[in-house]
Design a protein around this motif. Structure first.
Motif: not given
Length: 214
Positions: A64-65, A72-83, A93-98
């Motif tokens: 998950m990311e 700027h494509i701001n990164q807010y979090g990431a997780r591998k092997s999500l449980d 920024a004023h933007a879509n959070i994806i």
């Protein structure tokens, strides 16, 4: 009774809440087959994201990311092997959070359509605040907490309306600039057409004189 009705109604009106449960099929990592969810949020919005993977067939691992689509494509979090995971962040920024999920199939298992169920919830603005923590830390009464929540909701409304007003002004200026350019181009086109018409008249007159037709 009226106040008790207004508070939940405002929360329903302004809070941006996404709660979903969906199945995500597993596939080889090379396919990069993702499922992404997005929600537009203004800059400075507090966001709480919760995600959980329910038990399923073995050989699957969900990554998950979280990022936005600003320049700027701001990164807010990431997780591998999500449980199960929870993120809190403020938008930059004023933007879509994806939020993207990728279910990777272990190479030792067959590609037989197995999938995992993912539960996802995203709260923003007033609904992302931890009011229970506020209740205990500041020793507030439940009604005081609801008033704090209502005040935060009204602040969110005011901030969003202010941003929309600014955006409307920007779009209006761009529209006026475009109209001015179209007007100038129209005048230029008319001038060119008139010039061509005059040239054709003189050319035909000269041609007819040479042929002694007039």
């Amino acid at each position: 009774m009226k106040a008790a009705f207004v508070i939940p109604f405002l929360a329903l009106f302004v809070s941006l809440v996404s709660a979903l449960e969906f199945d995500l099929a597993a596939g080889p990592e090379a396919l990069n087959d993702r499922r992404c969810l997005s929600q537009w949020l203004p800059m400075g919005t507090h966001v709480k994201v919760k995600a959980k993977t329910l038990p399923g067939f073995p050989g699957q691992s969900v990554n998950m990311e979280i990022h936005d689509d600003s320049p700027h494509i701001n990164q807010y979090g990431a997780r591998k092997s999500l449980d199960e995971v929870s993120f809190r962040f403020d938008t930059q920024a004023h933007a879509n959070i994806i939020v993207c999920f990728h279910n990777i199939l272990d190479p030792n298992y067959p590609h037989d359509g197995r999938a995992l169920t993912i539960q996802f919830k995203m709260d923003s603005g007033a609904m992302a605040e931890d009011y229970q923590k506020l209740l205990h830390e500041e020793k507030l009464k439940p009604m005081e907490v609801e008033l704090r929540r209502t005040a935060r909701i009204l602040d969110d409304i005011q901030d969003e309306l202010q941003y929309l007003k600014q955006r409307e002004g920007t779009l209006r200026d761009a529209n006026e600039t475009m109209n001015s350019q179209v007007k100038r181009f129209s005048f230029f086109s008319i001038a060119v057409l008139i010039s061509v018409a005059i040239y054709q008249v003189f050319y035909l007159r000269h041609f007819f004189h040479q042929k002694k037709l007039i």
